[in-house]
Design a protein around this motif. Structure first.
Motif, PDB file in Angstrom:
ATOM      1  N   GLY A   1       0.804  -1.214   0.000  1.00  0.00           N
ATOM      2  CA  GLY A   1       0.000   0.000   0.000  1.00  0.00           C
ATOM      3  C   GLY A   1       0.835   1.261   0.000  1.00  0.00           C
ATOM      4  O   GLY A   1       0.456   2.275  -0.592  1.00  0.00           O
ATOM      5  N   ALA A   2       1.987   1.207   0.666  1.00  0.00           N
ATOM      6  CA  ALA A   2       2.818   2.403   0.789  1.00  0.00           C
ATOM      7  C   ALA A   2       3.712   2.628  -0.417  1.00  0.00           C
ATOM      8  O   ALA A   2       4.395   3.660  -0.486  1.00  0.00           O
ATOM      9  CB  ALA A   2       3.676   2.296   2.054  1.00  0.00           C
ATOM     10  N   GLN A   3       3.723   1.683  -1.371  1.00  0.00           N
ATOM     11  CA  GLN A   3       4.649   1.801  -2.491  1.00  0.00           C
ATOM     12  C   GLN A   3       4.322   2.992  -3.397  1.00  0.00           C
ATOM     13  O   GLN A   3       5.187   3.475  -4.125  1.00  0.00           O
ATOM     14  CB  GLN A   3       4.663   0.514  -3.301  1.00  0.00           C
ATOM     15  CG  GLN A   3       3.347   0.144  -3.948  1.00  0.00           C
ATOM     16  CD  GLN A   3       3.436  -1.163  -4.697  1.00  0.00           C
ATOM     17  OE1 GLN A   3       4.508  -1.574  -5.130  1.00  0.00           O
ATOM     18  NE2 GLN A   3       2.316  -1.851  -4.840  1.00  0.00           N
ATOM     19  N   PHE A   4       3.066   3.483  -3.325  1.00  0.00           N
ATOM     20  CA  PHE A   4       2.743   4.676  -4.104  1.00  0.00           C
ATOM     21  C   PHE A   4       3.573   5.866  -3.631  1.00  0.00           C
ATOM     22  O   PHE A   4       4.087   6.654  -4.438  1.00  0.00           O
ATOM     23  CB  PHE A   4       1.257   5.011  -3.988  1.00  0.00           C
ATOM     24  CG  PHE A   4       0.870   6.278  -4.690  1.00  0.00           C
ATOM     25  CD1 PHE A   4       0.825   6.340  -6.065  1.00  0.00           C
ATOM     26  CD2 PHE A   4       0.575   7.428  -3.969  1.00  0.00           C
ATOM     27  CE1 PHE A   4       0.480   7.520  -6.721  1.00  0.00           C
ATOM     28  CE2 PHE A   4       0.232   8.608  -4.605  1.00  0.00           C
ATOM     29  CZ  PHE A   4       0.177   8.648  -5.988  1.00  0.00           C
ATOM     30  N   VAL A   5       3.721   6.002  -2.305  1.00  0.00           N
ATOM     31  CA  VAL A   5       4.556   7.066  -1.749  1.00  0.00           C
ATOM     32  C   VAL A   5       6.008   6.834  -2.148  1.00  0.00           C
ATOM     33  O   VAL A   5       6.742   7.771  -2.490  1.00  0.00           O
ATOM     34  CB  VAL A   5       4.408   7.127  -0.217  1.00  0.00           C
ATOM     35  CG1 VAL A   5       5.308   8.208   0.367  1.00  0.00           C
ATOM     36  CG2 VAL A   5       2.957   7.369   0.165  1.00  0.00           C
TER      37      VAL A   5
END
Length: 242
Positions: free
Chosen positions: A73-77
């Motif tokens: 989920g955090a890979q967009f950041v």
């Protein structure tokens, strides 16, 4: 409760398995950090990144969420780090006029600070008996994270450890830099900002911008120049020493 609506625990099961939870957690934790930072009147010890990292670590531990699941989920950041790296051209371009009349002390600070950040970290790590995996992660710790991770891949060391050391360096520089600079009686904003940009890259630059525009401009210039020169010099120097 209406029969056609799911129970609350079913909603939680869905959210806990969705990458969206990690993204929401990341953004919320950082917003909490920024709020605390502002309400403490920009106290350097209330660094937003430090607060966010602490909150996220506690949350994924309590939720028993594996890091791999969190990163989905955090890979967009994480993806945005690439665009941030490219945007380093902006502070470099805007800051070039600042070199006029100050190019000698700024160049000396850049070379001296960059070399010191590598040599001291590596030497101390070796004296403490750290293995080569730890030592390798120290080479690019004072560069911005995307560049540091790229250098780590080129020289064959762990990008993950490099990212950890880079973020830690940035947080410590942003939180403690003010006190170190005050102790050294460095009061000019351009000097303080430039030092923070070299020593603690993006996190230190963010701190400089929040305090004084001039300090932020010089910090952005220093961060950009340090990143570009470090990306060239560090792999070349490592190759010569091997």
């Amino acid at each position: 409760m209406r029969a056609d609506l799911p129970n609350i625990h079913e909603i939680w099961v869905y959210l806990s398995g969705s990458p969206l939870l990690a993204l929401i957690l990341t953004l919320t934790a950082y917003q909490v950090g920024v709020t605390i930072y502002e309400r403490t009147h920009l106290n350097p010890l209330a660094n937003p990144v430090l607060i966010a990292v602490t909150l996220i670590s506690l949350a994924i531990s309590l939720l028993d969420m594996p890091y791999a699941k969190y990163f989905e989920g955090a890979q967009f950041v994480h993806f945005l780090l690439g665009t941030a790296t490219v945007s380093l051209a902006v502070p470099i371009y805007k800051g070039l006029p600042s070199l006029r009349g100050r190019w000698l002390p700024l160049s000396a600070a850049l070379i001296g600070g960059g070399a010191t950040s590598v040599v001291t970290a590596v030497v101390i790590a070796r004296l403490l008996g750290a293995d080569e995996t730890i030592v390798g992660g120290m080479y690019a710790k004072s560069l911005t994270a995307p560049i540091g991770m790229g250098i780590a891949e080129r020289i064959g060391v762990s990008p993950t450890l490099t990212a950890v050391f880079t973020v830690t360096t940035g947080i410590l520089g942003a939180a403690l830099g003010r006190f170190v600079l005050d102790a050294l009686r460095i009061h000019e904003w351009w000097q303080r900002g430039y030092a923070l940009g070299i020593a603690s890259h993006g996190i230190g630059t963010s701190r400089a911008f929040s305090v004084n525009p001039e300090a932020g401009a010089y910090a952005g210039l220093a961060m950009g120049l340090h990143g570009v020169i470090g990306a060239i010099v560090i792999p070349w120097a490592i190759a010569l020493l091997r």
